[in-house]
Motif scaffolding. Structure first.
Motif, PDB file in Angstrom:
ATOM      1  N   THR A 344     -43.183 -39.446  54.225  1.00  7.52           N
ATOM      2  CA  THR A 344     -41.983 -39.943  54.907  1.00  7.52           C
ATOM      3  C   THR A 344     -40.719 -39.620  54.116  1.00  7.52           C
ATOM      4  N   TYR A 345     -40.829 -39.539  52.800  1.00 11.36           N
ATOM      5  CA  TYR A 345     -39.703 -39.104  51.974  1.00 11.36           C
ATOM      6  C   TYR A 345     -39.575 -37.579  51.943  1.00 11.36           C
ATOM      7  N   LEU A 346     -40.715 -36.892  51.863  1.00 12.29           N
ATOM      8  CA  LEU A 346     -40.704 -35.447  51.617  1.00 12.29           C
ATOM      9  C   LEU A 346     -40.037 -34.662  52.742  1.00 12.29           C
ATOM     10  N   ILE A 347     -40.380 -34.964  53.991  1.00  9.57           N
ATOM     11  CA  ILE A 347     -39.872 -34.166  55.116  1.00  9.57           C
ATOM     12  C   ILE A 347     -38.347 -34.248  55.224  1.00  9.57           C
ATOM     13  N   PRO A 348     -37.747 -35.448  55.250  1.00  9.25           N
ATOM     14  CA  PRO A 348     -36.273 -35.491  55.315  1.00  9.25           C
ATOM     15  C   PRO A 348     -35.606 -34.945  54.057  1.00  9.25           C
ATOM     16  N   TYR A 349     -36.298 -35.049  52.912  1.00  2.00           N
ATOM     17  CA  TYR A 349     -35.733 -34.480  51.682  1.00  2.00           C
ATOM     18  C   TYR A 349     -35.625 -32.961  51.800  1.00  2.00           C
ATOM     19  N   LEU A 350     -36.687 -32.330  52.289  1.00  2.00           N
ATOM     20  CA  LEU A 350     -36.662 -30.876  52.455  1.00  2.00           C
ATOM     21  C   LEU A 350     -35.606 -30.464  53.476  1.00  2.00           C
ATOM     22  N   ARG A 351     -35.503 -31.216  54.568  1.00  3.16           N
ATOM     23  CA  ARG A 351     -34.479 -30.891  55.569  1.00  3.16           C
ATOM     24  C   ARG A 351     -33.074 -31.085  54.995  1.00  3.16           C
ATOM     25  N   SER A 352     -32.920 -32.110  54.169  1.00  6.54           N
ATOM     26  CA  SER A 352     -31.618 -32.357  53.542  1.00  6.54           C
ATOM     27  C   SER A 352     -31.229 -31.225  52.605  1.00  6.54           C
ATOM     28  N   MET A 353     -32.210 -30.652  51.930  1.00  9.12           N
ATOM     29  CA  MET A 353     -31.928 -29.568  50.993  1.00  9.12           C
ATOM     30  C   MET A 353     -31.725 -28.231  51.702  1.00  9.12           C
ATOM     31  N   LEU A 354     -32.419 -28.029  52.836  1.00 11.28           N
ATOM     32  CA  LEU A 354     -32.413 -26.718  53.487  1.00 11.28           C
ATOM     33  C   LEU A 354     -31.474 -26.622  54.688  1.00 11.28           C
ATOM     34  N   VAL A 355     -31.247 -27.734  55.398  1.00 13.37           N
ATOM     35  CA  VAL A 355     -30.470 -27.674  56.646  1.00 13.37           C
ATOM     36  C   VAL A 355     -29.211 -28.531  56.543  1.00 13.37           C
ATOM     37  N   VAL A 356     -29.382 -29.850  56.629  1.00  9.47           N
ATOM     38  CA  VAL A 356     -28.247 -30.776  56.588  1.00  9.47           C
ATOM     39  C   VAL A 356     -28.728 -32.086  55.967  1.00  9.47           C
ATOM     40  N   PRO A 357     -27.924 -32.714  55.093  1.00 10.71           N
ATOM     41  CA  PRO A 357     -28.347 -33.976  54.474  1.00 10.71           C
ATOM     42  C   PRO A 357     -28.574 -35.076  55.518  1.00 10.71           C
ATOM     43  N   ILE A 358     -29.754 -35.678  55.484  1.00 10.17           N
ATOM     44  CA  ILE A 358     -30.068 -36.764  56.420  1.00 10.17           C
ATOM     45  C   ILE A 358     -30.700 -37.966  55.716  1.00 10.17           C
ATOM     46  N   LEU A 359     -30.893 -37.870  54.400  1.00  9.91           N
ATOM     47  CA  LEU A 359     -31.533 -38.970  53.674  1.00  9.91           C
ATOM     48  C   LEU A 359     -30.520 -40.072  53.379  1.00  9.91           C
ATOM     49  N   TYR A 360     -30.845 -41.272  53.821  1.00  9.06           N
ATOM     50  CA  TYR A 360     -29.987 -42.426  53.569  1.00  9.06           C
ATOM     51  C   TYR A 360     -30.893 -43.651  53.460  1.00  9.06           C
ATOM     52  N   PRO A 361     -30.589 -44.590  52.542  1.00  9.74           N
ATOM     53  CA  PRO A 361     -31.530 -45.694  52.272  1.00  9.74           C
ATOM     54  C   PRO A 361     -32.005 -46.445  53.503  1.00  9.74           C
ATOM     55  N   ARG A 362     -31.075 -46.895  54.365  1.00  9.51           N
ATOM     56  CA  ARG A 362     -31.503 -47.744  55.480  1.00  9.51           C
ATOM     57  C   ARG A 362     -32.362 -46.993  56.492  1.00  9.51           C
ATOM     58  N   TYR A 363     -32.224 -45.657  56.559  1.00 12.23           N
ATOM     59  CA  TYR A 363     -33.065 -44.884  57.473  1.00 12.23           C
ATOM     60  C   TYR A 363     -34.527 -44.909  57.022  1.00 12.23           C
ATOM     61  N   THR A 364     -34.736 -45.045  55.714  1.00 11.98           N
ATOM     62  CA  THR A 364     -36.100 -45.009  55.173  1.00 11.98           C
ATOM     63  C   THR A 364     -36.746 -46.393  55.151  1.00 11.98           C
ATOM     64  N   ILE A 365     -36.212 -47.320  55.914  1.00 12.79           N
ATOM     65  CA  ILE A 365     -36.786 -48.672  55.959  1.00 12.79           C
ATOM     66  C   ILE A 365     -38.230 -48.645  56.451  1.00 12.79           C
ATOM     67  N   VAL A 366     -38.651 -47.549  57.084  1.00  7.97           N
ATOM     68  CA  VAL A 366     -40.031 -47.436  57.576  1.00  7.97           C
ATOM     69  C   VAL A 366     -41.043 -47.358  56.436  1.00  7.97           C
ATOM     70  N   VAL A 367     -40.605 -47.068  55.200  1.00  9.34           N
ATOM     71  CA  VAL A 367     -41.542 -47.043  54.071  1.00  9.34           C
ATOM     72  C   VAL A 367     -41.536 -48.361  53.302  1.00  9.34           C
ATOM     73  N   LEU A 368     -40.593 -49.240  53.590  1.00 14.63           N
ATOM     74  CA  LEU A 368     -40.499 -50.496  52.843  1.00 14.63           C
ATOM     75  C   LEU A 368     -41.758 -51.358  52.971  1.00 14.63           C
ATOM     76  N   PRO A 369     -42.411 -51.453  54.149  1.00 13.89           N
ATOM     77  CA  PRO A 369     -43.662 -52.221  54.197  1.00 13.89           C
ATOM     78  C   PRO A 369     -44.711 -51.697  53.224  1.00 13.89           C
ATOM     79  N   ALA A 370     -44.780 -50.379  53.046  1.00 12.52           N
ATOM     80  CA  ALA A 370     -45.745 -49.797  52.106  1.00 12.52           C
ATOM     81  C   ALA A 370     -45.419 -50.197  50.673  1.00 12.52           C
ATOM     82  N   ILE A 371     -44.135 -50.195  50.325  1.00 11.59           N
ATOM     83  CA  ILE A 371     -43.726 -50.567  48.966  1.00 11.59           C
ATOM     84  C   ILE A 371     -44.003 -52.049  48.716  1.00 11.59           C
TER      85      ILE A 371
END
Length: 652
Positions: A344-371
């Motif tokens: 869930t982190y890797l895919i948007p990170y790669l897109r942020s590096m290659l296309v357009v930045p899209i990584l932002y903390p609140r968007y990644t709330i979908v991984v918070l239950p796992a943490i």
């Protein structure tokens, strides 16, 4: 019961009617007691989770509307307004506010049934956030044990991110909730690929996909994990069964999500975004953000993650062959958590590096239950109950200290005060002067409508507007007055333009709020006819100290007096613009006198602000006195001084 029936039957012959009634009564009592036992046993056995959920609801519902709606929430209020068409709503979601529609649809229905208010909007999130605590208990119980579920629920209950987004009228808490439920039934499906789990996994995954676009990355991680567990399945029949189960779920998900694919494709074409470049250590920053950057709490949580990883490493020696991993709860959960977070982190990170930045903390709330689940597993790895409970109590205590004391979460403003700023403008805009808002006029329109403003709202460049007014190049800019307002990081007009504007217009009223401000400019020609104005330069020589750089007169100690003022015998409204500096956390206390008769008092703030008083004048001539009665200077604690910009007297 059999004995009761036998006894009643033997006595039945001698007194049939009476004994028959007694028999019926006993049967009813016995049946009722059995039913009540079945109903109450689950409640008694799970009483602790009910207590946690109740506490979670209180934390999320407390002072729900004390904060103004901020920029993003105002998007929801306008886009989900029942007064606009459904077509307009979906147009907004395609062009301007790129989000899946689930939260907006539920919000619009709630507005239609109840009312179009901030309380209704945020209540949806409160309910979802409270349910998510229950679901974390279910997830922990499914992964390992009921005790792990309790720990996971408690950590979620006091988690800053979950509380914050449970009080926000946006769909992020839906993403948290349905990510939890989706992975809960993902795990159930792997362990038992029966029809019920297949359908519920597909349903909750669809709800997740319709909550936030980042859910696509979480679902991608599920796809890779599913392939891994199918590969690791030992029996061919079970392997085929698991494959068919995920295939059927996948078909349901694809069919259910197909209507939204055109919106997804439109969103994927975005080549520029407001998010900045992503740093390589973003995971650390995001982790801290999930827990409110609480300096005392972060080290404890970091230690728990280390304990969890060490516990996994030690436990792997006893796990046996890799193909038995599904039967090892510790390693099974580790693989699920690792895949969930990493992909869930890797895919948007790669897109942020290659296309357009899209990584932002609140968007990644979908991984918070796992943490949170990983932290719960780290806590649960301690065998001694005393240590385990102490860690949980410590986390709860530190979370509360950070929330209530450090952040003053329930009392201090932390969202842009659109509401307070707009209420001030509407209240003070009796002449309905136009309101100029360069960047957030569309958002402010919700509150202007709510407060019944009749003023014209202008979305113009404020600097260009001032230039047009000063130049007088067109009749439409010959205004008697106008407001310039801003919020969400926007700054007031520059000092240079303020000086140019001051020749024709007076800055009559101004107020600063949290991340918002408002200024009223009124034509000097209009003011001179109806008001008496005392500027900072109009005080007698020797009264205070004139500070031209601040456009104010300073009161270092005691009081200052105005020149004699000729007034009519009538009611006046006095408006004073003042600020102060503090000493020992206390600001100047100012008393206002009219010919030695006190008409009001107030504490100055750290920014120039208006204060108004109404008084009855009984003299033909008067002198105003402004007194600071709490002067104090202490080394290391500050110097308490007051600064006055202007006093205006207006006939009532």
């Amino acid at each position: 019961m059999h004995g009761i029936l036998y006894y009643r039957h033997s006595a039945f012959k001698s007194d049939a009617p009476a004994k028959y009634k007694i028999l019926q009564r006993d049967i009813r009592r016995y049946s009722k007691s059995r039913i009540m036992t079945k109903v109450s046993d689950p409640i008694r056995s799970n009483w602790f989770i009910y207590l946690i959920v109740l506490f979670a609801f209180i934390l999320r519902a407390w002072n729900l509307t004390s904060q103004s709606l901020w920029l993003d929430e105002l998007h929801n209020m306008i886009e989900a307004d029942p007064a606009i068409s459904w077509g307009q709503l979906f147009s907004y979601l395609k062009c301007c506010d790129q989000h899946p529609p689930l939260y907006f649809i539920i919000e619009r229905l709630a507005f239609t049934i109840f009312s179009h208010t901030e309380g209704v909007a945020r209540s949806i999130s409160v309910i979802a956030g409270t349910i998510s605590v229950w679901c974390m208990w279910l997830l922990g119980r499914e992964v390992f044990s009921k005790q792990l579920g309790y720990i996971a629920a408690i950590l979620t209950c006091v988690n800053y991110y979950n509380i914050f987004y449970s009080q926000e009228a946006r769909g992020y808490i839906f993403a948290f909730l349905f990510a939890t439920l989706s992975f809960l039934y993902f795990i159930k499906l792997i362990r038992s690929p029966v029809r019920r789990n297949v359908i519920l996994y597909a349903v909750f995954t669809l709800l997740l996909l319709y909550s936030h676009y980042y859910s696509l990355f979480a679902v991608a991680s599920q796809g890779l994990l599913a392939l891994l567990f199918i590969f690791l399945e030992e029996k061919r029949t079970e392997k085929t069964r698991l494959f068919k189960a995920f295939l059927f779920s996948g078909i349901i998900i694809l069919v259910g999500y197909a209507p939204w694919v055109p919106f997804l494709l439109e969103m994927s074409r975005i080549k520029s975004f407001w998010i900045g470049n992503v740093s390589h250590d973003f995971i650390i920053a995001f982790f801290r953000n999930y827990f409110g950057d609480a300096e005392t709490l972060i080290p404890v949580l970091t230690l728990l993650l280390i304990v969890y990883i060490v516990h996994i490493s030690l436990g792997s020696k006893e796990a046996g062959a890799p193909r038995n991993i599904k039967n090892n709860p510790l390693q099974f959960s580790f693989i699920v958590i690792l895949g969930w977070v990493f992909i869930t982190y890797l895919i948007p990170y790669l897109r942020s590096m290659l296309v357009v930045p899209i990584l932002y903390p609140r968007y990644t709330i979908v991984v918070l239950p796992a943490i949170l689940l990983a932290l719960a597993l780290g806590t649960d790895s301690f065998k001694a109950p005393a240590i385990k409970y102490s860690i949980v109590i410590l986390i709860v205590a530190l979370s509360f200290i950070d929330l209530a004391v450090a952040k003053k979460y329930y009392t201090a403003a932390h969202k842009s005060q659109f509401r307070e700023m707009t209420a001030f403008v509407v209240r003070e805009n009796k002449d309905n002067y136009p309101v100029v808002n360069q960047l957030t006029s569309w958002h402010q329109s919700y509150y202007l409508k709510k407060f019944g403003s009749k003023a014209k709202l202008m979305a113009r460049d404020k600097e260009a507007l001032v230039d047009s007014i000063v130049a007088g190049i067109a009749p439409q800019w010959a205004l008697n007055g106008f407001w310039i307002v801003g919020a969400h990081g926007e700054q007031p007009i520059s000092e240079e333009r303020l000086t140019r504007l001051d020749k024709e217009y007076m800055l009559l009223k101004q107020e600063k709020f949290f991340d918002a401000w408002a200024q009223l400019f009124v034509s000097r020609k209009k003011l001179s006819a109806n008001n008496i104005i005392i500027n900072y330069t109009d005080f007698p020589t020797g009264e205070g100290t004139v500070l031209n750089d601040q456009k104010a007169i300073a009161i270092w100690t005691g009081a200052i007096y105005t020149k004699p003022i000729h007034l009519e015998k009538r009611t006046y409204k006095l408006t004073i613009i003042a600020m102060g500096t503090s000493c020992k956390d206390e600001f100047p206390h100012l008393n206002i006198y009219n010919s030695n008769k006190k008409i009001g008092d107030f504490y100055a703030k750290d920014q120039f602000a208006n204060k108004e008083f109404t008084f009855e004048n009984v003299n033909d001539s008067t002198i105003l006195k402004i007194e600071m009665d709490n002067d104090l200077m202490q080394e290391g604690a500050g110097d308490r001084n007051a600064f006055i910009q202007r006093i205006m007297l207006e006939k009532q």
